[in-house]
Motif scaffolding. Structure first.
Motif, PDB file in Angstrom:
ATOM      1  N   SER A 134       0.832  -1.209   0.000  1.00 15.51           N
ATOM      2  CA  SER A 134       0.000   0.000   0.000  1.00 15.51           C
ATOM      3  C   SER A 134       0.867   1.261   0.000  1.00 15.51           C
ATOM      4  O   SER A 134       0.562   2.240  -0.692  1.00 15.51           O
ATOM      5  CB  SER A 134      -0.924  -0.013   1.207  1.00 15.51           C
ATOM      6  N   ARG A 177       2.189   1.744  -3.498  1.00 17.82           N
ATOM      7  CA  ARG A 177       1.096   2.174  -4.372  1.00 17.82           C
ATOM      8  C   ARG A 177       0.756   3.644  -4.139  1.00 17.82           C
ATOM      9  O   ARG A 177       0.424   4.371  -5.083  1.00 17.82           O
ATOM     10  CB  ARG A 177      -0.127   1.297  -4.123  1.00 17.82           C
ATOM     11  N   ASP A 178       0.877   4.097  -2.900  1.00 19.25           N
ATOM     12  CA  ASP A 178       0.561   5.483  -2.563  1.00 19.25           C
ATOM     13  C   ASP A 178       1.511   6.469  -3.249  1.00 19.25           C
ATOM     14  O   ASP A 178       1.100   7.565  -3.634  1.00 19.25           O
ATOM     15  CB  ASP A 178       0.590   5.676  -1.040  1.00 19.25           C
ATOM     16  N   ALA A 182       2.162  -4.355  -6.250  1.00 13.87           N
ATOM     17  CA  ALA A 182       1.403  -3.114  -6.036  1.00 13.87           C
ATOM     18  C   ALA A 182       0.530  -2.757  -7.248  1.00 13.87           C
ATOM     19  O   ALA A 182      -0.214  -1.781  -7.201  1.00 13.87           O
ATOM     20  CB  ALA A 182       2.355  -1.960  -5.727  1.00 13.87           C
ATOM     21  N   ASP A 183       0.624  -3.545  -8.309  1.00 10.64           N
ATOM     22  CA  ASP A 183      -0.184  -3.368  -9.513  1.00 10.64           C
ATOM     23  C   ASP A 183       0.047  -1.999 -10.162  1.00 10.64           C
ATOM     24  O   ASP A 183      -0.895  -1.309 -10.534  1.00 10.64           O
ATOM     25  CB  ASP A 183      -1.671  -3.583  -9.199  1.00 10.64           C
ATOM     26  N   VAL A 184       1.323  -1.611 -10.279  1.00  8.26           N
ATOM     27  CA  VAL A 184       1.668  -0.311 -10.875  1.00  8.26           C
ATOM     28  C   VAL A 184       2.566  -0.454 -12.110  1.00  8.26           C
ATOM     29  O   VAL A 184       3.124   0.534 -12.585  1.00  8.26           O
ATOM     30  CB  VAL A 184       2.342   0.623  -9.837  1.00  8.26           C
TER      31      VAL A 184
END
Length: 180
Positions: A90, A93-94, A115-117
């Motif tokens: 998280s 991702r932030d 993180a799916d980025v």
């Protein structure tokens, strides 16, 4: 310039922590060691234990908003542990959500995958991550350092310790830029 260096309690490749740390410090920035647990982290020189380093902040007690950028050092065990920690994922991702620059070297893009980025981005890493990056929608390239300006933030990636001089220069330049 306040830069987070995110590591697990053990398994970070020491040179991939200390060389970028020195680059940030030498450029007038403030590197901050963030980990998933308080105390000290155990660094490694490949598979051998190396030095320990004091944790400055715990990921559960901080946010990306208090930093100007993020460095994800490698080592095989480090990103593998980070990607299993919801708070660390998280936190990463932030940085992307806030449009802040992120730098990752060697195996560290595993955390980016979690993180799916990665989707739509071009990046490099240790070659064994090539399939993971492609499966996550990214494009993998074999380059010393890759800058990907996709969306609101810049992603800087490198393959291995031999790439550290170029990686350090690229991340300091990126972290010194004015936000968009």
């Amino acid at each position: 310039m306040r830069i987070a260096f995110l590591t697990a309690p053990e398994g970070v490749e020491q040179v991939e922590l200390t060389e970028p740390w020195k680059a940030v410090s030498d450029s007038g920035g403030t590197p901050v060691l963030v980990s998933t647990e308080p105390g000290r982290i155990q660094a490694f020189d490949h598979l051998d234990k190396a030095d320990t380093f004091p944790v400055d902040e715990v990921v559960a007690d901080t946010t990306a908003a208090s930093f100007d950028g993020l460095v994800l050092p490698g080592g095989v065990a480090n990103p593998d542990a980070l990607r299993m920690d919801a708070g660390a994922v998280s936190f990463v991702r932030d940085f992307f959500g806030r449009g802040l620059p992120v730098a990752a070297i060697c195996h560290a893009p595993w955390t980016l995958v979690e993180a799916d980025v990665v989707s739509g981005r071009v990046l490099t890493s240790w070659p064994s991550l090539r399939t993971d990056i492609r499966n996550a929608g990214g494009t993998w390239v074999d380059e010393e350092v890759r800058l990907c300006d996709h969306g609101p933030n810049l992603l800087i990636t490198s393959r291995k310790p031999d790439d550290l001089p170029a990686f350090g220069e690229a991340l300091v330049n990126a972290f010194s830029r004015e936000p968009a």
